[in-house]
Design a protein around this motif. Structure first.
Motif, PDB file in Angstrom:
ATOM      1  N   ARG A 250      70.818  36.930  -6.359  1.00  0.00           N
ATOM      2  CA  ARG A 250      69.360  37.165  -6.084  1.00  0.00           C
ATOM      3  C   ARG A 250      68.513  36.950  -7.352  1.00  0.00           C
ATOM      4  NH1 ARG A 250      68.717  42.126  -1.616  1.00  0.00           N
ATOM      5  NH2 ARG A 250      70.250  41.117  -0.032  1.00  0.00           N
ATOM      6  N   GLU A 251      68.984  37.181  -8.516  1.00  0.00           N
ATOM      7  CA  GLU A 251      68.587  37.032  -9.617  1.00  0.00           C
ATOM      8  C   GLU A 251      68.442  35.474  -9.917  1.00  0.00           C
ATOM      9  OE1 GLU A 251      66.914  37.614 -13.408  1.00  0.00           O
ATOM     10  OE2 GLU A 251      67.302  39.055 -11.582  1.00  0.00           O
ATOM     11  N   VAL A 252      69.299  34.393  -9.621  1.00  0.00           N
ATOM     12  CA  VAL A 252      69.058  33.210  -9.626  1.00  0.00           C
ATOM     13  C   VAL A 252      68.035  32.666  -8.633  1.00  0.00           C
ATOM     14  CG1 VAL A 252      70.364  31.009  -9.610  1.00  0.00           C
ATOM     15  CG2 VAL A 252      71.312  33.021 -10.650  1.00  0.00           C
ATOM     16  N   LEU A 253      68.235  33.406  -7.411  1.00  0.00           N
ATOM     17  CA  LEU A 253      67.386  32.952  -6.444  1.00  0.00           C
ATOM     18  C   LEU A 253      65.794  32.957  -6.746  1.00  0.00           C
ATOM     19  CD1 LEU A 253      67.902  33.974  -2.578  1.00  0.00           C
ATOM     20  CD2 LEU A 253      65.722  33.336  -3.443  1.00  0.00           C
ATOM     21  N   CYS A 254      65.498  34.207  -7.309  1.00  0.00           N
ATOM     22  CA  CYS A 254      64.201  34.598  -7.501  1.00  0.00           C
ATOM     23  C   CYS A 254      63.838  34.214  -8.978  1.00  0.00           C
ATOM     24  CB  CYS A 254      63.863  36.196  -7.403  1.00  0.00           C
ATOM     25  SG  CYS A 254      64.222  36.505  -5.655  1.00  0.00           S
ATOM     26  N   LYS A 255      64.369  33.970  -9.829  1.00  0.00           N
ATOM     27  CA  LYS A 255      64.141  33.894 -11.362  1.00  0.00           C
ATOM     28  C   LYS A 255      64.598  32.415 -11.952  1.00  0.00           C
ATOM     29  CE  LYS A 255      62.022  37.773 -11.182  1.00  0.00           C
ATOM     30  NZ  LYS A 255      60.491  37.903 -11.446  1.00  0.00           N
ATOM     31  N   LYS A 256      65.632  31.929 -11.500  1.00  0.00           N
ATOM     32  CA  LYS A 256      66.193  30.892 -12.082  1.00  0.00           C
ATOM     33  C   LYS A 256      65.862  29.493 -11.326  1.00  0.00           C
ATOM     34  CE  LYS A 256      67.778  33.054 -15.635  1.00  0.00           C
ATOM     35  NZ  LYS A 256      67.276  32.973 -16.802  1.00  0.00           N
ATOM     36  N   SER A 257      67.016  28.799 -10.876  1.00  0.00           N
ATOM     37  CA  SER A 257      66.693  27.461  -9.948  1.00  0.00           C
ATOM     38  C   SER A 257      66.941  27.667  -8.630  1.00  0.00           C
ATOM     39  CB  SER A 257      67.704  26.569 -10.586  1.00  0.00           C
ATOM     40  OG  SER A 257      69.007  27.104 -10.176  1.00  0.00           O
ATOM     41  N   GLY A 258      66.818  28.802  -7.997  1.00  0.00           N
ATOM     42  CA  GLY A 258      67.010  29.070  -6.691  1.00  0.00           C
ATOM     43  C   GLY A 258      68.379  28.946  -6.176  1.00  0.00           C
ATOM     44  N   ARG A 259      68.504  29.025  -4.872  1.00  0.00           N
ATOM     45  CA  ARG A 259      69.811  29.170  -4.175  1.00  0.00           C
ATOM     46  C   ARG A 259      69.950  28.053  -3.067  1.00  0.00           C
ATOM     47  NH1 ARG A 259      72.014  34.616  -1.484  1.00  0.00           N
ATOM     48  NH2 ARG A 259      70.293  34.247  -0.040  1.00  0.00           N
ATOM     49  N   PRO A 260      70.882  27.007  -3.536  1.00  0.00           N
ATOM     50  CA  PRO A 260      70.959  25.854  -2.366  1.00  0.00           C
ATOM     51  C   PRO A 260      71.947  26.308  -1.231  1.00  0.00           C
ATOM     52  CG  PRO A 260      72.239  25.309  -4.384  1.00  0.00           C
ATOM     53  CD  PRO A 260      71.449  26.725  -4.714  1.00  0.00           C
ATOM     54  N   ARG A 261      71.478  26.013  -0.182  1.00  0.00           N
ATOM     55  CA  ARG A 261      72.560  26.384   1.168  1.00  0.00           C
ATOM     56  C   ARG A 261      72.536  25.286   2.093  1.00  0.00           C
ATOM     57  NH1 ARG A 261      71.514  32.134   3.237  1.00  0.00           N
ATOM     58  NH2 ARG A 261      73.227  31.675   4.277  1.00  0.00           N
ATOM     59  N   ILE A 262      73.567  25.009   2.849  1.00  0.00           N
ATOM     60  CA  ILE A 262      73.672  23.790   3.819  1.00  0.00           C
ATOM     61  C   ILE A 262      73.714  24.606   5.037  1.00  0.00           C
ATOM     62  CG2 ILE A 262      75.377  22.278   4.674  1.00  0.00           C
ATOM     63  CD1 ILE A 262      73.976  20.984   2.896  1.00  0.00           C
ATOM     64  N   ASN A 263      72.847  24.131   6.150  1.00  0.00           N
ATOM     65  CA  ASN A 263      72.654  24.797   7.288  1.00  0.00           C
ATOM     66  C   ASN A 263      72.622  26.497   7.492  1.00  0.00           C
ATOM     67  OD1 ASN A 263      73.108  22.461   8.396  1.00  0.00           O
ATOM     68  ND2 ASN A 263      75.174  22.666   8.554  1.00  0.00           N
ATOM     69  N   ALA A 264      71.500  26.790   6.555  1.00  0.00           N
ATOM     70  CA  ALA A 264      71.485  28.363   6.495  1.00  0.00           C
ATOM     71  C   ALA A 264      70.174  28.408   7.558  1.00  0.00           C
ATOM     72  CB  ALA A 264      70.904  28.702   5.136  1.00  0.00           C
ATOM     73  N   GLN A 511      62.222  17.928 -10.203  1.00  0.00           N
ATOM     74  CA  GLN A 511      60.913  18.417  -9.842  1.00  0.00           C
ATOM     75  C   GLN A 511      60.686  19.638  -9.294  1.00  0.00           C
ATOM     76  OE1 GLN A 511      60.348  14.604  -8.319  1.00  0.00           O
ATOM     77  NE2 GLN A 511      58.556  14.124  -9.478  1.00  0.00           N
ATOM     78  N   LEU A 512      61.558  19.889  -8.370  1.00  0.00           N
ATOM     79  CA  LEU A 512      61.659  20.946  -7.404  1.00  0.00           C
ATOM     80  C   LEU A 512      61.767  22.355  -8.396  1.00  0.00           C
ATOM     81  CD1 LEU A 512      63.390  20.090  -4.059  1.00  0.00           C
ATOM     82  CD2 LEU A 512      61.037  19.887  -4.652  1.00  0.00           C
ATOM     83  N   VAL A 513      62.674  22.430  -8.991  1.00  0.00           N
ATOM     84  CA  VAL A 513      63.012  23.419 -10.075  1.00  0.00           C
ATOM     85  C   VAL A 513      61.994  23.896 -10.799  1.00  0.00           C
ATOM     86  CG1 VAL A 513      64.740  24.300 -11.793  1.00  0.00           C
ATOM     87  CG2 VAL A 513      65.631  22.951  -9.668  1.00  0.00           C
ATOM     88  N   GLU A 514      61.128  22.773 -11.255  1.00  0.00           N
ATOM     89  CA  GLU A 514      60.046  22.993 -12.293  1.00  0.00           C
ATOM     90  C   GLU A 514      58.872  23.692 -11.569  1.00  0.00           C
ATOM     91  OE1 GLU A 514      59.501  19.207 -13.940  1.00  0.00           O
ATOM     92  OE2 GLU A 514      61.043  19.441 -15.707  1.00  0.00           O
ATOM     93  N   ILE A 515      58.914  23.646 -10.482  1.00  0.00           N
ATOM     94  CA  ILE A 515      57.493  24.139  -9.809  1.00  0.00           C
ATOM     95  C   ILE A 515      57.855  25.492  -9.088  1.00  0.00           C
ATOM     96  CG2 ILE A 515      56.661  21.752  -9.179  1.00  0.00           C
ATOM     97  CD1 ILE A 515      57.303  22.296  -6.335  1.00  0.00           C
ATOM     98  N   LEU A 516      59.311  25.971  -8.950  1.00  0.00           N
ATOM     99  CA  LEU A 516      59.538  27.085  -8.419  1.00  0.00           C
ATOM    100  C   LEU A 516      58.725  28.421  -8.913  1.00  0.00           C
ATOM    101  CD1 LEU A 516      63.341  26.855  -7.835  1.00  0.00           C
ATOM    102  CD2 LEU A 516      61.336  26.203  -6.323  1.00  0.00           C
ATOM    103  N   PRO A 517      58.491  28.380 -10.401  1.00  0.00           N
ATOM    104  CA  PRO A 517      57.959  29.591 -10.871  1.00  0.00           C
ATOM    105  C   PRO A 517      56.509  29.610 -10.151  1.00  0.00           C
ATOM    106  CG  PRO A 517      59.213  28.569 -12.588  1.00  0.00           C
ATOM    107  CD  PRO A 517      59.075  27.774 -11.570  1.00  0.00           C
TER     108      PRO A 517
END
Length: 686
Positions: A250-264, A511-517
């Protein structure tokens, strides 16, 4: 929906001529019964009817589809037009779940279906979705037994087929509280369309570039980055930290690069970038242990270690997730960079060394990761001999780029200020925003069903105010749990034009990771305000005030008994770069001396003047980091300038009402609130 059978014994009825242009209603019902002896009447029922009648209140003849000819006897052309409209409506709707419905749906989509008998009461339906995808559905006694999805470009590390099979099977089963008789193929059709769309883009006539392979390559790189950042988050945790794996994810999901998932939850790749109340972890079958003496009430995560840590079953009510669904769409390669087939969007080292020449100095100073992104080479179309396409088709000549691009779809759509939307567009090398309308955050995110104040032209005339009432769990003076009504008011002195973002194209996952904040800023802000103000306001209870103390008004009303009410005022400054929430709430006083006659006399004489109401101003910074910008919250008799506990409390509960009561207890010295319990009760009472 079955077409009603005309009665053979009932003569044809005609609508009488009305003395007034406005239609009349049958007294006591508000509807006029419709006989289905004619296609015209049947068409009326489909256009606006409910059950066997049509609501006529406030509707004109044109709204009901009645022309002058229909008031008497419709001519043959009119009747045929209406019947064709009804048939077209029925054809556009997916059928019911079952063998015949699935076969009919596939025929409508132009898909080949192979039907093979399986024993006396079974059949196997094999759906061929283009050249890459195969779906097998065994049906026995009219019931769907299972679904098996196979993909030619699937890999063991991806597992698209097994997880996709579960999603397709769930779409063929009723939702909670839904009966089988009402189960249609609508959800299955939506998933089938998504698979079919991907296959059409990957078809040889479009160049033969596999969209699945391109998306799996992006997933591989993002997953590599996620695992690295999760390992780093675990490294800074203390040994034996409970629920360490979930907390790190959750720390990576909300503060870093996000959490990638297939068919979530839905077919495809999703990059999860925000989770509401990430500090609240669902504990299943945990033994109850009383807290240690002196233990900080804010430390809500100190629970027994989960023997099998997994964050795949987070509570959707408590831990709502915001994500980007990564797909492909048709786009001219001359207008926007196309997709590339590569697993190497990031280096194996993941991060650049600090002494590398092109390292970002800001990342070094702020102790942030300096990701070592790579730029894969372009993917070119195959030669005509390899792909088998028409050599005369110049769009697919060898050496040309595919006319396909990546696109990230927001789930849910996100409302941001217009200036922020323009910045995001420019960061992705997009053109200026089209169709700019004067819409506001209130109209788009909080009251989407009401007329938008911007479109109505009333913005700027006065301060916008929204009102609502919510019930909040509190702790009384004796330490007992009680419920209190909050009368919430949201004030927006200076509205900011806003826009809903539903999708953004991109050509590199960087580009996606950079706009997450930036996305997290407005995801958090939208979430906490929707919790208190979205939807229709709760009607005010007609009550009589009987007393007021500790900033709480005691009132009695008919049918509600006695209740306590607190007025919670919130101001919103929506202007970038950091939106601000300012809370104003009555100040309590739990000390016994405050209720003595001497204390009252001192207050009247000015020897001990009453303190002003509590106010706390919170800035929502990038990554949804919270900062106390101003306030008069006291801790041990002094203003709490640091405010770490204040922002931590709001991060934990994610609820302005619960947080407001916690702040009152902090200031007044009352019994501390268990934020975990208060938030759980709050969510359960919705």
């Amino acid at each position: 929906m079955a077409t009603p059978t005309p009665s053979t014994n009932t003569p044809q009825k005609h609508l009488p001529a009305f003395s007034s242009p406005a239609p009349r209603s049958v007294p006591g019902t508000g509807t006029i019964p419709v006989n289905f002896d004619s296609p015209a009447a049947l068409g009326i029922a489909f256009e606006g009817g409910v059950g066997m009648g049509i609501s006529m209140s406030g509707m004109g003849m044109s709204q009901l589809g009645l022309s002058a000819s229909a008031m008497g006897r419709a001519d043959e052309e009119e009747r045929r037009r209406r019947l064709e409209s009804v048939i077209a409506t029925l054809k556009s709707r997916p059928g019911r779940v079952g063998e015949e419905g699935i076969i009919e749906l596939c025929k409508k989509e132009g898909l080949e279906v192979v039907r093979e008998p399986q024993g006396s009461n079974g059949v196997m339906l094999t759906i061929l979705i283009g050249s890459e995808t195969l779906c097998e559905i065994p049906v026995r006694n009219g019931e769907i037994e299972s679904v098996k999805l196979e993909l030619a470009s699937d890999r063991d590390a991806i597992g698209f087929g097994p997880s996709g099979s579960k999603i397709l099977l769930n779409s063929l089963r009723p939702l909670p509280a839904m009966t089988k008789i009402n189960l249609t193929l609508e959800r299955f059709s939506h998933n089938l369309d998504k698979l079919l769309r991907m296959d059409k883009l990957s078809a040889p006539e479009n160049g033969g570039v596999s969209c699945y392979t391109a998306i799996f390559g992006v997933y591989t790189s993002l997953r590599k980055l996620f695992e690295h950042e999760k390992k780093m988050a675990l490294a800074v945790m203390e040994a034996n930290t409970p629920y360490a794996s979930q907390k790190a994810e959750r720390e990576v999901l909300c503060k870093k690069s996000g959490r990638p998932r297939i068919n979530a939850g839905s077919l495809g790749l999703s990059l999860e970038y925000w989770m509401d109340r990430r500090h609240l972890i669902s504990k299943k079958a945990k033994p109850h242990q009383p807290p240690d003496k002196g233990k900080d009430k804010m430390d809500i995560d100190s629970e027994p270690t989960d023997p099998n840590p997994s964050d795949q079953n987070s509570d959707p009510e408590t831990n709502k997730i915001y994500s980007l669904t990564i797909e492909c769409e048709a786009s001219q390669s001359s207008m926007y960079p196309p997709i590339r087939l590569s697993d190497s969007w990031i280096s194996d080292a993941i991060e650049k060394a600090p002494d590398v020449a092109d390292s970002d100095i800001n990342n070094i100073l702020l102790n942030r990761s300096n990701i070592d992104w790579l730029d894969p080479p372009p993917t070119y179309l195959k030669s005509p001999q390899e792909s088998g396409h028409d050599a005369m088709n110049l769009d697919n000549d060898p050496g040309r780029l595919p006319n396909i691009r990546f696109i990230a779809k927001f789930n849910p759509p996100l409302v941001v200020p217009l200036s922020v939307a323009d910045t995001l567009n420019r960061s992705l090398a997009l053109e200026e925003l089209p169709n700019v309308q004067p819409t506001t955050f209130v109209g788009l995110a909080l009251r989407p069903g009401d007329p938008d104040p911007g479109l109505e032209g009333i913005v700027g005339a006065s301060t916008q105010e929204l009102r609502s009432q919510k019930t909040v769990l509190v702790i009384d003076r004796n330490g007992n749990e009680a419920q209190r009504v909050h009368t919430n008011s949201l004030y927006i002195p200076k509205p900011e034009w806003s826009r809903t973002i539903e999708a953004l194209p991109f050509h590199h996952p960087r580009q996606l990771v950079e706009i997450l904040p930036t996305l997290r800023q407005y995801a958090f802000l939208t979430s906490v305000l929707q919790d208190s103000f979205a939807g229709p306001s709760i009607p005010d209870i007609k009550a009589t005030e009987t007393s007021s103390k500790d900033g709480v008004v005691e009132r009695e009303g008919e049918g509600v008994g006695r209740e306590s009410v607190v007025q919670l005022d919130i101001s919103l400054s929506y202007t970038p770069p950091n939106p601000r929430l300012t809370l104003h709430i009555p100040r309590p006083d739990f000390s016994k001396s405050s209720f003595t006659s001497s204390a009252l006399l001192d207050s009247l004489l000015g020897n001990n003047p009453p303190k002003p109401p509590i106010h706390v101003a919170i800035d929502v910074c990038p990554n949804a980091d919270l900062l106390v910008a101003d306030g008069n919250v006291e801790k041990d008799g002094e203003i709490d300038v640091d405010g770490k506990r204040i922002v931590r409390a709001l991060e934990v509960c994610g609820d302005l009402g619960v947080w407001g009561e916690w702040v009152r207890r902090e200031v007044g010295g009352g019994t501390p609130i268990d934020l975990h319990a208060a938030t759980s009760v709050k969510l359960g009472s919705k």
